[in-house]
Write a protein that holds these residues in place. Sequence first.
Motif, PDB file in Angstrom:
ATOM      1  N   THR A  64     -51.836 -63.859  33.183  1.00 58.68           N
ATOM      2  CA  THR A  64     -52.027 -64.634  31.961  1.00 58.68           C
ATOM      3  C   THR A  64     -53.035 -65.748  32.207  1.00 58.68           C
ATOM      4  N   TYR A  65     -53.737 -66.108  31.162  1.00 59.51           N
ATOM      5  CA  TYR A  65     -54.761 -67.136  31.245  1.00 59.51           C
ATOM      6  C   TYR A  65     -54.603 -68.043  30.032  1.00 59.51           C
ATOM      7  N   TYR A  66     -54.882 -69.327  30.240  1.00 60.97           N
ATOM      8  CA  TYR A  66     -54.753 -70.310  29.154  1.00 60.97           C
ATOM      9  C   TYR A  66     -55.912 -71.279  29.176  1.00 60.97           C
ATOM     10  N   PRO A  95     -60.076 -52.736  25.658  1.00 58.31           N
ATOM     11  CA  PRO A  95     -59.524 -51.804  26.631  1.00 58.31           C
ATOM     12  C   PRO A  95     -59.818 -52.277  28.051  1.00 58.31           C
ATOM     13  N   SER A  96     -58.782 -52.453  28.831  1.00 59.99           N
ATOM     14  CA  SER A  96     -58.952 -52.946  30.197  1.00 59.99           C
ATOM     15  C   SER A  96     -57.670 -52.752  30.980  1.00 59.99           C
ATOM     16  N   LEU A  97     -57.811 -52.188  32.172  1.00 57.35           N
ATOM     17  CA  LEU A  97     -56.673 -52.044  33.075  1.00 57.35           C
ATOM     18  C   LEU A  97     -56.825 -52.957  34.281  1.00 57.35           C
ATOM     19  N   SER A  98     -57.649 -53.977  34.128  1.00 57.20           N
ATOM     20  CA  SER A  98     -57.863 -54.940  35.206  1.00 57.20           C
ATOM     21  C   SER A  98     -56.865 -56.080  35.116  1.00 57.20           C
ATOM     22  N   ARG A  99     -56.602 -56.689  36.261  1.00 61.18           N
ATOM     23  CA  ARG A  99     -55.779 -57.897  36.268  1.00 61.18           C
ATOM     24  C   ARG A  99     -56.577 -59.101  35.781  1.00 61.18           C
ATOM     25  N   ILE A 100     -57.899 -58.984  35.846  1.00 62.67           N
ATOM     26  CA  ILE A 100     -58.773 -60.064  35.394  1.00 62.67           C
ATOM     27  C   ILE A 100     -59.051 -59.854  33.920  1.00 62.67           C
ATOM     28  N   VAL A 101     -58.817 -60.872  33.126  1.00 60.39           N
ATOM     29  CA  VAL A 101     -58.889 -60.735  31.675  1.00 60.39           C
ATOM     30  C   VAL A 101     -59.966 -61.666  31.116  1.00 60.39           C
ATOM     31  N   ALA A 102     -60.668 -61.180  30.117  1.00 59.17           N
ATOM     32  CA  ALA A 102     -61.743 -61.962  29.498  1.00 59.17           C
ATOM     33  C   ALA A 102     -61.194 -63.197  28.799  1.00 59.17           C
ATOM     34  N   THR A 103     -61.943 -64.269  28.872  1.00 59.26           N
ATOM     35  CA  THR A 103     -61.578 -65.503  28.181  1.00 59.26           C
ATOM     36  C   THR A 103     -62.670 -65.934  27.203  1.00 59.26           C
ATOM     37  N   GLU A 104     -63.616 -65.034  26.935  1.00 55.93           N
ATOM     38  CA  GLU A 104     -64.669 -65.312  25.962  1.00 55.93           C
ATOM     39  C   GLU A 104     -64.634 -64.285  24.849  1.00 55.93           C
ATOM     40  N   GLU A 105     -65.120 -64.677  23.677  1.00 59.27           N
ATOM     41  CA  GLU A 105     -65.100 -63.780  22.524  1.00 59.27           C
ATOM     42  C   GLU A 105     -65.791 -62.469  22.810  1.00 59.27           C
ATOM     43  N   LYS A 106     -66.907 -62.524  23.519  1.00 61.56           N
ATOM     44  CA  LYS A 106     -67.700 -61.324  23.751  1.00 61.56           C
ATOM     45  C   LYS A 106     -66.973 -60.310  24.602  1.00 61.56           C
ATOM     46  N   GLY A 107     -65.878 -60.705  25.207  1.00 57.87           N
ATOM     47  CA  GLY A 107     -65.104 -59.779  26.015  1.00 57.87           C
ATOM     48  C   GLY A 107     -64.129 -58.934  25.231  1.00 57.87           C
ATOM     49  N   TYR A 108     -64.062 -59.143  23.921  1.00 62.19           N
ATOM     50  CA  TYR A 108     -63.084 -58.446  23.086  1.00 62.19           C
ATOM     51  C   TYR A 108     -63.762 -57.609  22.020  1.00 62.19           C
ATOM     52  N   GLU A 109     -63.233 -56.411  21.810  1.00 65.23           N
ATOM     53  CA  GLU A 109     -63.840 -55.471  20.872  1.00 65.23           C
ATOM     54  C   GLU A 109     -63.177 -55.486  19.503  1.00 65.23           C
ATOM     55  N   TYR A 110     -61.900 -55.752  19.469  1.00 63.04           N
ATOM     56  CA  TYR A 110     -61.152 -55.633  18.220  1.00 63.04           C
ATOM     57  C   TYR A 110     -60.498 -56.960  17.878  1.00 63.04           C
TER      58      TYR A 110
END
Length: 126
Positions: free
Chosen positions: A58-60, A100-115
């Motif tokens: 999780t990231y905050y 879509p991502s199966l990584s433990r590292i998760v995007a924290t910027e808008e451009k990292g999200y598709e939906y």
Amino acid sequence: QVQLVESGGGLVQAGGSLRLSCAASGRTFSRYAMGWFRQAPGKEREFVAAVSWSGGSTYYRDSMKGRFTISRDNGKNTVYLRMNSLKPEDTAVYYCAATPSLSRIVATEEKGYEYWGQGTQVTVSS
């Protein structure tokens, strides 16, 4: 593809709590990293929190740490944002996002999200 529908927003007094929900369509929800963003009037949309596909990471945003909690229930295709000790400056439209991502590292910027969902309004009165 996934469709997202947020709920749980509303009007709350400062110091109060809300729990936002984001229901996702589709059978592959567990393969998506999920995030919450918010946009206050006159401001740019900003990152709030994110969770990996398994819920293990999780990231905050720094200002939310200790007050907000993101979680997910893959069996219910739903991600949650529990918000405690709300402040008037938390007033914003809150958006759910998925990628879509199966990584433990998760995007924290808008451009990292598709939906993206349509958003739910949260208003905190002083």
